[in-house]
Design a protein around this motif. Structure first.
Motif, PDB file in Angstrom:
ATOM      1  N   GLY A   1      -0.602   7.282  11.501  1.00  0.00           N
ATOM      2  CA  GLY A   1      -1.299   8.494  11.091  1.00  0.00           C
ATOM      3  C   GLY A   1      -2.536   8.234  10.256  1.00  0.00           C
ATOM      4  O   GLY A   1      -3.025   7.112  10.110  1.00  0.00           O
ATOM      5  N   LYS A   2      -3.037   9.301   9.646  1.00  0.00           N
ATOM      6  CA  LYS A   2      -4.231   9.253   8.805  1.00  0.00           C
ATOM      7  C   LYS A   2      -3.870   8.805   7.382  1.00  0.00           C
ATOM      8  O   LYS A   2      -2.765   9.029   6.911  1.00  0.00           O
ATOM      9  CB  LYS A   2      -4.880  10.635   8.731  1.00  0.00           C
TER      10      LYS A   2
ATOM     11  N   ASN B   1      -0.303   9.409   5.537  1.00  0.00           N
ATOM     12  CA  ASN B   1      -0.036   9.032   4.146  1.00  0.00           C
ATOM     13  C   ASN B   1       1.240   8.213   3.983  1.00  0.00           C
ATOM     14  O   ASN B   1       1.994   8.381   3.017  1.00  0.00           O
ATOM     15  CB  ASN B   1       0.020  10.283   3.254  1.00  0.00           C
ATOM     16  N   VAL B   2       1.464   7.317   4.926  1.00  0.00           N
ATOM     17  CA  VAL B   2       2.581   6.380   4.838  1.00  0.00           C
ATOM     18  C   VAL B   2       2.023   5.018   4.422  1.00  0.00           C
ATOM     19  O   VAL B   2       1.005   4.577   4.951  1.00  0.00           O
ATOM     20  CB  VAL B   2       3.327   6.265   6.173  1.00  0.00           C
ATOM     21  N   HIS B   3       2.697   4.353   3.485  1.00  0.00           N
ATOM     22  CA  HIS B   3       2.180   3.110   2.915  1.00  0.00           C
ATOM     23  C   HIS B   3       3.270   2.042   2.934  1.00  0.00           C
ATOM     24  O   HIS B   3       4.375   2.276   2.438  1.00  0.00           O
ATOM     25  CB  HIS B   3       1.690   3.347   1.485  1.00  0.00           C
TER      26      HIS B   3
ATOM     27  N   GLU C   1       7.636  10.692   7.347  1.00  0.00           N
ATOM     28  CA  GLU C   1       7.407  11.353   6.068  1.00  0.00           C
ATOM     29  C   GLU C   1       6.479  10.511   5.190  1.00  0.00           C
ATOM     30  O   GLU C   1       6.619   9.288   5.131  1.00  0.00           O
ATOM     31  CB  GLU C   1       8.727  11.587   5.349  1.00  0.00           C
ATOM     32  N   PRO C   2       5.547  11.135   4.466  1.00  0.00           N
ATOM     33  CA  PRO C   2       4.683  10.377   3.548  1.00  0.00           C
ATOM     34  C   PRO C   2       5.515   9.647   2.507  1.00  0.00           C
ATOM     35  O   PRO C   2       6.596  10.081   2.116  1.00  0.00           O
ATOM     36  CB  PRO C   2       3.825  11.464   2.897  1.00  0.00           C
TER      37      PRO C   2
ATOM     38  N   ILE D   1      -5.789  -1.412   6.867  1.00  0.00           N
ATOM     39  CA  ILE D   1      -4.772  -2.404   7.216  1.00  0.00           C
ATOM     40  C   ILE D   1      -5.251  -3.776   6.757  1.00  0.00           C
ATOM     41  O   ILE D   1      -6.339  -4.219   7.142  1.00  0.00           O
ATOM     42  CB  ILE D   1      -4.502  -2.407   8.730  1.00  0.00           C
ATOM     43  N   ALA D   2      -4.447  -4.451   5.937  1.00  0.00           N
ATOM     44  CA  ALA D   2      -4.828  -5.749   5.378  1.00  0.00           C
ATOM     45  C   ALA D   2      -4.555  -6.879   6.367  1.00  0.00           C
ATOM     46  O   ALA D   2      -3.902  -6.694   7.402  1.00  0.00           O
ATOM     47  CB  ALA D   2      -4.084  -5.989   4.067  1.00  0.00           C
TER      48      ALA D   2
END
Length: 348
Positions: free
Chosen positions: A260-261, A280-282, A295-296, A247-248
């Motif tokens: 999540g991871k 794997n969410v960005h 959902e990723p 996390i920036a």
């Protein structure tokens, strides 16, 4: 000083050119001088490769033909650089002990190999495990546990009952385990809700300067193993952050949200409370997240910067959207009624 061949062996990279080259320090590809090792991970800097003054460069195989110096070939030059830099700039070893100006409760359990720096305060029933480093001005409150080889750099506050894992690095000014923002409203006045949970930080976590992680209101706030938190981040009570999420700076996570991871949050991202973010969410920088994303994928929730005059026009149009929608709805009804009348006329 390292031989380039020795560095290649230590970090698992393929040697390019003369392995006897001596490496003394790291530098940027554009400014490096003799004895330096640099890396090329971003194609924007490729034009510096033929002229770099470095003694060696870390690069991908497809860039090797342009290199005029020795190097290390890697599929991930930045990762290889990180490992090389760790060898060139190791953390200074430090003998265990307690500085004369530190204040340590007699019931604290401090491993002989741990070090407590000047003006630090160690509370009752605190446990500092082997190799822990508590820097100048740090406060570790009652019943907290700090795992093996973790380091509090300086002026870090660990509030009561916090559990820190192994090999955790916490930078200056961070506060771990402060009360969460819990208040009940009594006819306009606020009544504080006791925050009775704690913070649990997993192994190999890094927490940036002036970042705050609040203790849980009822259940614990949990930071998973390998998480990276940048500077000036707010993690509210009961938040759960999965392993290896990064996390920036200046992001804010509201209470009881689960992340999540292997997620990434760009700078300034804001996430509302009681949401679920999957693995794997960005989110790109400055995104505002007000619903769950299970959902990723890569998500953005804001408009990029534009000239001020264009932004004013956009805002003006947004403010007119409601009236435009009302007019459009009325036109749709008018067209539907006209079509109905035409169909009836044709049947007659």
């Amino acid at each position: 000083m390292f031989r380039l061949a020795d560095l290649a062996a230590r970090v698992g990279a393929e040697l390019l050119g003369d392995g006897e080259v001596r490496i003394t320090h790291a530098d940027t590809i554009q400014d490096a001088t003799e004895g330096a090792i640099c890396f090329l991970a971003n194609s924007k800097y490729r034009h510096y490769l033929p002229t770099t003054g470095a003694s060696a460069v870390i690069l991908r195989r497809e860039d090797a033909a342009q290199a005029q110096v020795a190097g290390l070939i890697s599929d991930n030059p930045y990762l290889t650089y990180a490992r090389v830099a760790s060898l060139l700039y190791p953390v200074a070893d430090m003998a265990g002990g307690v500085h004369a100006s530190a204040v340590v409760d007699p019931d604290a359990r401090i491993d002989p190999s741990a070090w407590v720096g000047p003006c630090a305060v160690i509370g009752k029933n605190v446990e500092l495990q082997a190799g822990v480093r508590v820097g100048p001005g740090c406060v570790v409150e009652d019943a907290s546990v700090i795992g093996e080889n973790s380091r509090l750099v300086a002026n870090v506050t660990i509030c009561s009952g916090t559990v820190i894992g192994k090999r955790v690095l916490i930078h200056p000014g961070a506060v771990i385990g402060s009360d969460g923002f819990g208040n009940a409203n009594d006819r306009g006045a606020w009544v504080k809700v006791p925050q009775i949970g704690i913070v649990r930080v997993g192994d190999d976590v890094e927490i940036g300067a002036n970042t705050t992680v609040d203790r849980g209101a009822l259940r614990d706030t949990v930071i998973g193993e390998g998480v990276r938190l940048d500077n000036q981040i707010q993690i509210a009570h009961n938040v759960q952050i999965g392993a290896h999420t990064a996390i920036a700076g200046c992001a804010g996570i509201a209470g009881s949200t689960s992340i999540g991871k292997y997620c990434t949050l760009g700078g300034g991202v804001g996430i509302s409370g009681h949401l679920e973010i999957g693995d794997n969410v960005h989110f790109s920088g400055q995104s505002l997240v007000t619903r769950s994303f299970k959902e990723p994928g890569y998500y953005s929730g804001n408009l990029p910067a534009v000239p001020n005059s264009d932004w004013r026009k956009t805002i003006a149009r947004i403010r007119r959207l409601e009236s435009v929608m009302q007019r459009l709805s009325a036109l749709e009804k008018q067209v539907m009624n006209q079509n109905t009348d035409n169909d009836a006329a044709e049947q007659d």
